[in-house]
Design a protein around this motif. Structure first.
Motif, PDB file in Angstrom:
ATOM      1  N   CYS A  75      -7.127   4.703   1.510  1.00 50.06           N
ATOM      2  CA  CYS A  75      -6.127   5.920   1.321  1.00 50.06           C
ATOM      3  C   CYS A  75      -6.937   6.790   0.928  1.00 50.06           C
ATOM      4  O   CYS A  75      -7.320   6.973   0.288  1.00 50.06           O
TER       5      CYS A  75
ATOM      6  N   ALA B 130      -3.785   0.206   6.314  1.00 52.10           N
ATOM      7  CA  ALA B 130      -4.239  -1.715   5.635  1.00 52.10           C
ATOM      8  C   ALA B 130      -5.584  -1.683   7.100  1.00 52.10           C
ATOM      9  O   ALA B 130      -5.654  -1.092   8.226  1.00 52.10           O
TER      10      ALA B 130
ATOM     11  N   LEU C 110       1.043  -1.545   0.348  1.00 49.78           N
ATOM     12  CA  LEU C 110      -0.012  -0.309  -0.443  1.00 49.78           C
ATOM     13  C   LEU C 110       1.021   1.780   0.143  1.00 49.78           C
ATOM     14  O   LEU C 110       1.904   1.255   0.489  1.00 49.78           O
TER      15      LEU C 110
ATOM     16  N   CYS D 291      -1.610   4.886   3.587  1.00 47.85           N
ATOM     17  CA  CYS D 291      -2.664   4.266   3.404  1.00 47.85           C
ATOM     18  C   CYS D 291      -2.935   3.685   4.614  1.00 47.85           C
ATOM     19  O   CYS D 291      -1.547   3.479   5.284  1.00 47.85           O
TER      20      CYS D 291
ATOM     21  N   LEU E  78      -5.139  -4.835  -2.576  1.00 47.56           N
ATOM     22  CA  LEU E  78      -4.170  -4.860  -3.057  1.00 47.56           C
ATOM     23  C   LEU E  78      -3.605  -6.309  -3.400  1.00 47.56           C
ATOM     24  O   LEU E  78      -3.797  -7.483  -2.524  1.00 47.56           O
TER      25      LEU E  78
ATOM     26  N   LEU F  75      -3.456  -2.779  -7.378  1.00 46.47           N
ATOM     27  CA  LEU F  75      -4.664  -1.703  -6.202  1.00 46.47           C
ATOM     28  C   LEU F  75      -5.281  -2.048  -7.296  1.00 46.47           C
ATOM     29  O   LEU F  75      -5.297  -1.003  -8.352  1.00 46.47           O
TER      30      LEU F  75
END
Length: 160
Positions: free
Chosen positions: A127, A96, A90, A94, A134, A139
């Motif tokens: 994001c 997770a 990422l 961003c 992903l 992405l």
């Protein structure tokens, strides 16, 4: 005279039915055409090029991203984005984890052949206002206009 009135009434009824059949037959095409007129799609070789050429491109997109594809609604904040990330992780900034309320679990308003159906159910992070997933170094990011507007209103209320 009564026969003429009956024939005219039948003719009008028949014409109305024909118009209804034509409207039903072309209605979906007109809707698709109308929706498509309020969308812009573009492809870019890199994240740098994408951000230089389109102001609405998210700033979190890495400059070294490649194969960038982008679809946006011109009448709202709905967005789709696909990019290849050489690092396969990422982008900076961003997060997770499962997205919050802004996740879009229902079919998205925008559709593109390069954006897989059902990807929203596989969201793995956020994001900015985008939900992302992903897969390898690919992405996929999407933004729901209604969720963005709600988030912006909430931010505005909190700042008061």
């Amino acid at each position: 005279m009564k026969g003429i009135v009956s024939k005219v009434a039948l003719g009008v009824a028949g014409t109305g039915m024909a118009v209804a059949v034509v409207a039903v037959a072309i209605g979906p095409r007109v809707s698709d055409w109308y929706d498509g007129r309020h969308q812009e799609q573009a492809s870019y070789e890199s994240g740098t090029q994408a951000k230089a050429e389109r102001r609405s491109m998210p700033t979190w997109l890495p400059d070294n991203a490649s194969g960038v594809k982008y679809l946006m609604s011109t009448t709202g904040d709905d967005r789709l984005l696909r990019a290849t990330l050489p690092e396969g992780r990422l982008p900076v900034g961003c997060s997770a984890g499962l997205p919050g309320r802004s996740a879009h679990p229902v079919p998205m308003a925008l559709k593109a052949g390069w954006f897989p159906q059902g990807v929203a159910a596989k969201a793995t992070g956020t994001c900015g206002h985008y939900n992302v997933t992903l897969t390898g170094n690919q992405l996929y990011a999407w933004q729901d206009g209604a969720a963005v507007q709600a988030a912006l209103r909430a931010e505005h209320v909190t700042k008061r």
